[in-house]
Design a protein around this motif. Structure first.
Motif, PDB file in Angstrom:
ATOM      1  N   TRP A  51     -24.298   6.057 -51.744  1.00  0.00           N
ATOM      2  CA  TRP A  51     -23.230   5.549 -52.259  1.00  0.00           C
ATOM      3  C   TRP A  51     -22.493   5.472 -53.566  1.00  0.00           C
ATOM      4  O   TRP A  51     -21.032   5.673 -53.569  1.00  0.00           O
ATOM      5  N   GLU A  79     -16.944   3.640 -45.935  1.00  0.00           N
ATOM      6  CA  GLU A  79     -18.207   5.793 -45.938  1.00  0.00           C
ATOM      7  C   GLU A  79     -19.664   4.788 -44.891  1.00  0.00           C
ATOM      8  O   GLU A  79     -20.558   4.740 -45.490  1.00  0.00           O
ATOM      9  N   GLN A 122     -19.956   0.496 -47.452  1.00  0.00           N
ATOM     10  CA  GLN A 122     -20.437   0.268 -46.261  1.00  0.00           C
ATOM     11  C   GLN A 122     -18.888   0.824 -45.347  1.00  0.00           C
ATOM     12  O   GLN A 122     -18.987   1.328 -44.402  1.00  0.00           O
ATOM     13  N   GLU A 157     -21.400   6.459 -43.344  1.00  0.00           N
ATOM     14  CA  GLU A 157     -22.968   6.740 -43.133  1.00  0.00           C
ATOM     15  C   GLU A 157     -23.035   7.908 -44.208  1.00  0.00           C
ATOM     16  O   GLU A 157     -22.861   9.068 -44.515  1.00  0.00           O
ATOM     17  N   PRO A 158     -22.646   7.987 -45.558  1.00  0.00           N
ATOM     18  CA  PRO A 158     -22.750   8.221 -46.884  1.00  0.00           C
ATOM     19  C   PRO A 158     -23.968  10.044 -46.445  1.00  0.00           C
ATOM     20  O   PRO A 158     -25.303   9.485 -45.928  1.00  0.00           O
ATOM     21  N   HIS A 202     -28.626   3.673 -47.644  1.00  0.00           N
ATOM     22  CA  HIS A 202     -27.353   4.467 -47.921  1.00  0.00           C
ATOM     23  C   HIS A 202     -27.080   3.849 -49.532  1.00  0.00           C
ATOM     24  O   HIS A 202     -26.839   4.339 -50.105  1.00  0.00           O
TER      25      HIS A 202
END
Length: 223
Positions: A182, A21, A18, A23-24, A178
């Motif tokens: 990820w 990244e 997190q 907001e993957p 997410h």
């Protein structure tokens, strides 16, 4: 089958993902729920990059099920013939488009069962659409996630359904939305199948996978 890592370690792993990244994003290009369904259906046994090249000329003119029916199967094939299994995929896209028009008023349903009932749409495709378009914490397990889930022991399992369940059970709720992005990005670019890039891995110290890629040898000084 290996046991999963402890809760604290899994939380630390996803905290690092997190932080790196926040907001993957998925890599398949789309403009709405329908084009996302089509893109994911086309991506079976094909790369996202290859699908994006094919849909670059398709989606600007076809972004609804009715427009797809108006284009016709041969018209669709002209756009996607660079993708593997394009004839079978074109046939399924036309069938699912007709069902969407006739049974759902041209809208993509937000139910997993309804999505899975569409031709060419399996559990993985349904989960991608539920996650990427409606924000559901659905886990779309592909070969990358299956590999990473087992190597890291974040989500060990003998098949994709077992890995999907393990992600749901083991990953803290705050990371569920997410999690599959990820994991897939980590598997696609770092924890690759043949020569994982362990020296570049941000969770290397937490990973129990034994076959570590060695650190690159320092260059010898020139004499």
């Amino acid at each position: 089958m290996a046991t999963a890592l402890d809760y604290h370690t899994i939380r630390t792993i996803f905290s690092r993902f997190q932080a790196a990244e926040p907001e993957p994003l998925g890599e398949l290009h789309h403009t709405n729920a329908y084009t996302l369904v089509v893109a994911v259906a086309l991506s079976a046994q094909a790369t996202d990059a290859g699908v994006n090249r094919a849909t670059a000329s398709l989606f600007p003119v076809v972004d609804t099920p009715q427009k797809m029916l108006d284009l016709g199967e041969e018209g669709l094939i002209a756009h996607i013939k660079s993708i593997g299994l394009y004839r079978n995929k074109a046939r399924n896209v036309m069938k699912l488009s007709r069902i969407l028009v006739e049974e759902y008023g041209g809208e993509v349903p937000s139910s997993r069962a309804a999505l899975e009932s569409l031709p060419g749409v399996g559990r993985k495709t349904a989960n991608v659409v539920l996650n990427m378009w409606w924000g559901h914490p659905a886990q779309a397990v592909d070969t990358h996630i299956f590999r990473v889930g087992n190597r890291t022991r974040v989500a060990p399992g003998r098949d994709v359904v077992a890995v999907e369940r393990a992600i749901e059970d083991n990953v803290p709720a705050e990371f569920q939305r997410h999690a599959h992005h990820w994991l897939i990005l980590h598997g696609r670019y770092v924890c690759v199948a043949r020569k994982p890039k362990c020296p570049a891995c941000l969770i290397r110290d937490l990973c129990p996978f034994e076959d570590k890629t060695p650190e690159p040898k320092p260059a010898r000084p020139r004499s």
